[in-house]
Design a protein around this motif. Structure first.
Motif, PDB file in Angstrom:
ATOM      1  N   LEU A 152      32.637 -47.877  79.808  1.00 25.21           N
ATOM      2  CA  LEU A 152      31.271 -47.916  79.304  1.00 25.21           C
ATOM      3  C   LEU A 152      30.584 -49.219  79.696  1.00 25.21           C
ATOM      4  O   LEU A 152      31.230 -50.255  79.848  1.00 25.21           O
ATOM      5  N   GLY A 153      29.265 -49.155  79.825  1.00 20.14           N
ATOM      6  CA  GLY A 153      28.483 -50.344  80.108  1.00 20.14           C
ATOM      7  C   GLY A 153      28.100 -51.062  78.823  1.00 20.14           C
ATOM      8  O   GLY A 153      28.580 -50.756  77.731  1.00 20.14           O
ATOM      9  N   GLN A 154      27.218 -52.017  78.934  1.00 16.88           N
ATOM     10  CA  GLN A 154      26.787 -52.772  77.760  1.00 16.88           C
ATOM     11  C   GLN A 154      25.922 -51.924  76.839  1.00 16.88           C
ATOM     12  O   GLN A 154      25.944 -52.091  75.623  1.00 16.88           O
ATOM     13  N   ASP A 155      25.124 -51.009  77.421  1.00 12.77           N
ATOM     14  CA  ASP A 155      24.311 -50.112  76.591  1.00 12.77           C
ATOM     15  C   ASP A 155      25.194 -48.986  76.081  1.00 12.77           C
ATOM     16  O   ASP A 155      25.921 -48.348  76.842  1.00 12.77           O
ATOM     17  N   VAL A 156      25.108 -48.716  74.798  1.00 19.08           N
ATOM     18  CA  VAL A 156      25.973 -47.718  74.176  1.00 19.08           C
ATOM     19  C   VAL A 156      25.600 -46.288  74.553  1.00 19.08           C
ATOM     20  O   VAL A 156      26.394 -45.362  74.363  1.00 19.08           O
ATOM     21  N   ASP A 157      24.430 -46.075  75.112  1.00 20.88           N
ATOM     22  CA  ASP A 157      23.893 -44.743  75.427  1.00 20.88           C
ATOM     23  C   ASP A 157      24.909 -43.858  76.152  1.00 20.88           C
ATOM     24  O   ASP A 157      25.339 -44.167  77.262  1.00 20.88           O
ATOM     25  N   PRO A 158      25.328 -42.726  75.546  1.00 17.32           N
ATOM     26  CA  PRO A 158      26.324 -41.848  76.170  1.00 17.32           C
ATOM     27  C   PRO A 158      25.731 -40.720  77.017  1.00 17.32           C
ATOM     28  O   PRO A 158      26.469 -39.837  77.465  1.00 17.32           O
ATOM     29  N   SER A 159      24.426 -40.724  77.242  1.00 22.67           N
ATOM     30  CA  SER A 159      23.817 -39.604  77.955  1.00 22.67           C
ATOM     31  C   SER A 159      24.269 -39.530  79.409  1.00 22.67           C
ATOM     32  O   SER A 159      24.235 -38.460  80.025  1.00 22.67           O
ATOM     33  N   GLY A 160      24.731 -40.632  79.982  1.00 16.47           N
ATOM     34  CA  GLY A 160      25.200 -40.612  81.362  1.00 16.47           C
ATOM     35  C   GLY A 160      26.526 -39.920  81.548  1.00 16.47           C
ATOM     36  O   GLY A 160      26.922 -39.622  82.688  1.00 16.47           O
ATOM     37  N   THR A 161      27.234 -39.637  80.448  1.00 13.21           N
ATOM     38  CA  THR A 161      28.513 -38.941  80.540  1.00 13.21           C
ATOM     39  C   THR A 161      28.534 -37.624  79.768  1.00 13.21           C
ATOM     40  O   THR A 161      29.442 -36.808  79.977  1.00 13.21           O
ATOM     41  N   TYR A 162      27.557 -37.403  78.884  1.00 13.41           N
ATOM     42  CA  TYR A 162      27.555 -36.170  78.094  1.00 13.41           C
ATOM     43  C   TYR A 162      26.202 -35.461  78.083  1.00 13.41           C
ATOM     44  O   TYR A 162      26.043 -34.458  77.389  1.00 13.41           O
ATOM     45  N   GLY A 163      25.240 -35.948  78.856  1.00 12.34           N
ATOM     46  CA  GLY A 163      23.946 -35.296  78.930  1.00 12.34           C
ATOM     47  C   GLY A 163      23.973 -34.057  79.805  1.00 12.34           C
ATOM     48  O   GLY A 163      24.857 -33.883  80.644  1.00 12.34           O
ATOM     49  N   VAL A 164      22.981 -33.196  79.609  1.00 12.01           N
ATOM     50  CA  VAL A 164      22.914 -31.957  80.378  1.00 12.01           C
ATOM     51  C   VAL A 164      22.680 -32.224  81.862  1.00 12.01           C
ATOM     52  O   VAL A 164      23.049 -31.423  82.719  1.00 12.01           O
ATOM     53  N   ASP A 165      22.063 -33.374  82.190  1.00 14.55           N
ATOM     54  CA  ASP A 165      21.801 -33.715  83.589  1.00 14.55           C
ATOM     55  C   ASP A 165      22.740 -34.811  84.091  1.00 14.55           C
ATOM     56  O   ASP A 165      22.458 -35.468  85.084  1.00 14.55           O
TER      57      ASP A 165
ATOM     58  N   GLU B 241      21.903 -27.555  72.351  1.00 15.08           N
ATOM     59  CA  GLU B 241      20.570 -28.018  71.972  1.00 15.08           C
ATOM     60  C   GLU B 241      20.657 -29.269  71.111  1.00 15.08           C
ATOM     61  O   GLU B 241      19.853 -30.200  71.263  1.00 15.08           O
ATOM     62  N   GLU B 242      21.635 -29.288  70.207  1.00 13.40           N
ATOM     63  CA  GLU B 242      21.775 -30.439  69.322  1.00 13.40           C
ATOM     64  C   GLU B 242      22.225 -31.672  70.094  1.00 13.40           C
ATOM     65  O   GLU B 242      21.758 -32.787  69.841  1.00 13.40           O
ATOM     66  N   ASN B 243      23.123 -31.496  71.047  1.00 11.40           N
ATOM     67  CA  ASN B 243      23.557 -32.607  71.883  1.00 11.40           C
ATOM     68  C   ASN B 243      22.373 -33.201  72.639  1.00 11.40           C
ATOM     69  O   ASN B 243      22.171 -34.425  72.650  1.00 11.40           O
ATOM     70  N   THR B 244      21.573 -32.349  73.246  1.00 10.92           N
ATOM     71  CA  THR B 244      20.413 -32.825  74.005  1.00 10.92           C
ATOM     72  C   THR B 244      19.402 -33.503  73.088  1.00 10.92           C
ATOM     73  O   THR B 244      18.835 -34.552  73.423  1.00 10.92           O
ATOM     74  N   ARG B 245      19.170 -32.924  71.921  1.00 11.48           N
ATOM     75  CA  ARG B 245      18.213 -33.508  70.973  1.00 11.48           C
ATOM     76  C   ARG B 245      18.630 -34.915  70.578  1.00 11.48           C
ATOM     77  O   ARG B 245      17.810 -35.853  70.585  1.00 11.48           O
ATOM     78  N   LEU B 246      19.893 -35.081  70.244  1.00 13.37           N
ATOM     79  CA  LEU B 246      20.360 -36.383  69.788  1.00 13.37           C
ATOM     80  C   LEU B 246      20.362 -37.412  70.920  1.00 13.37           C
ATOM     81  O   LEU B 246      19.966 -38.566  70.719  1.00 13.37           O
ATOM     82  N   LEU B 247      20.784 -37.000  72.107  1.00 13.26           N
ATOM     83  CA  LEU B 247      20.789 -37.943  73.224  1.00 13.26           C
ATOM     84  C   LEU B 247      19.373 -38.353  73.604  1.00 13.26           C
ATOM     85  O   LEU B 247      19.124 -39.524  73.932  1.00 13.26           O
TER      86      LEU B 247
END
Length: 297
Positions: A224-237, A248-254
């Motif tokens: 993981l990088g310094q930013d906690v954002d997990p969308s780069g590994t669990y996002g739809v894109d 839908e819930e995963n995308t909404r939260l990310l």
């Protein structure tokens, strides 16, 4: 007057540390730590790594044209969350961390690491080691041993063989993965190593990234990088969403975690704690271990 950097093979590192040939080691292989931890002329420093290891379940594929995940759990062996949850219950990860990694790795309840202080959810209700519960879940979900060979069939009565892709490397890779397979077999699941062997990292990631159809489950890791954002590994894109999971819930939260409202740190923390709870509910992956990096001085 200067710094000299040498590349040393893993097999030679112990001797280099013991003799004082090197002053410190960057990327010291933790497998060797027990052999040198008591050397008198060395002080050891440790820090929690920003990464984690995990077990992934293939439930879709990557749409290259539209650059997004195609999540189709009904078309994949591992699409049933009951099967995934039972496989989690079958693993004694606390003991694995102690016996295989000498305490330098420990059970990971979340895919956000404790190195991200404040963001890591410390009170997740994760599936604990409980083979009886694994058996109960599989029975209720319809995975029964129909032909009496000790291995379960699918709820439709078809043979269930789960192909497991894992990487070679290090002294523990083979016994560790044999342990996983043994534990799953103990609850009646026929899990076998893909091609009956471990794969070197390049070919392993080629199979996982390009959605090799024979891969049902796989073990890997994310840094993981310094930013906690997990969308780069669990996002739809996210191409690195190797399980090809979405909801839908995963995308909404990310999306919420990167919204204007998320400039409020407390709001963003609450979003990611809710997202970590969703990961435990949906189980696209099983977090396996956090780790400590060690460095001799």
């Amino acid at each position: 007057d200067g710094v000299e950097i040498n590349f040393i093979s893993a097999s030679a590192i112990i001797h280099a540390v013991e003799t004082g040939e090197v002053d410190t080691v960057i990327g010291f292989p933790t497998d060797h730590y027990p052999d040198v931890r008591d050397i008198e002329n060395v002080e050891w420093l440790g820090a929690i790594d920003h990464g984690y290891s995990y077990l992934g379940f293939k439930m879709g594929e990557w749409d290259t044209e539209n650059e997004r995940v195609i999540y189709e759990p009904d078309d994949y062996k591992m699409g049933d969350v009951n099967l995934r949850k039972a496989m989690w219950h079958a693993l004694d990860l606390d003991t694995v961390g102690e016996k295989f990694y000498h305490g330098l790795r420990w059970k990971a309840p979340s895919v956000i690491t404790p190195s991200h202080a404040g963001w890591h959810h410390e009170n997740l209700d994760v599936p604990e080691y409980d083979p009886d519960e694994a058996i109960r879940i599989l029975d209720e979900a319809g995975y029964e041993d129909i032909d009496g060979d000790g291995l379960r069939e699918t709820p439709e009565g078809e043979p269930l063989e789960i192909n497991y892709a894992a990487m070679s490397g290090g002294d523990v890779a083979e016994p560790l993965n044999n342990y996983y397979i043994q534990q799953w077999r103990a609850v009646g699941l026929n899990v076998t190593l893909l091609h009956n062997r471990l794969h070197e990292p390049t070919s392993f990631y080629a199979m996982v990234q390009y959605d090799e159809p024979d891969v049902d489950i796989f073990s890997a890791g994310f840094g993981l990088g310094q930013d906690v954002d997990p969308s780069g590994t669990y996002g739809v894109d996210a191409y690195h969403n190797f399980s090809r999971y979405e909801s839908e819930e995963n995308t909404r939260l990310l999306d919420s975690g990167n919204s204007q409202e998320a400039l409020d740190v407390d709001y963003r923390m609450s979003v990611y704690k809710e997202w970590q709870e969703l990961m435990i509910e949906d189980i696209p992956v099983i977090p396996l271990f956090y780790s400590t990096n060690v460095r001799p001085l």
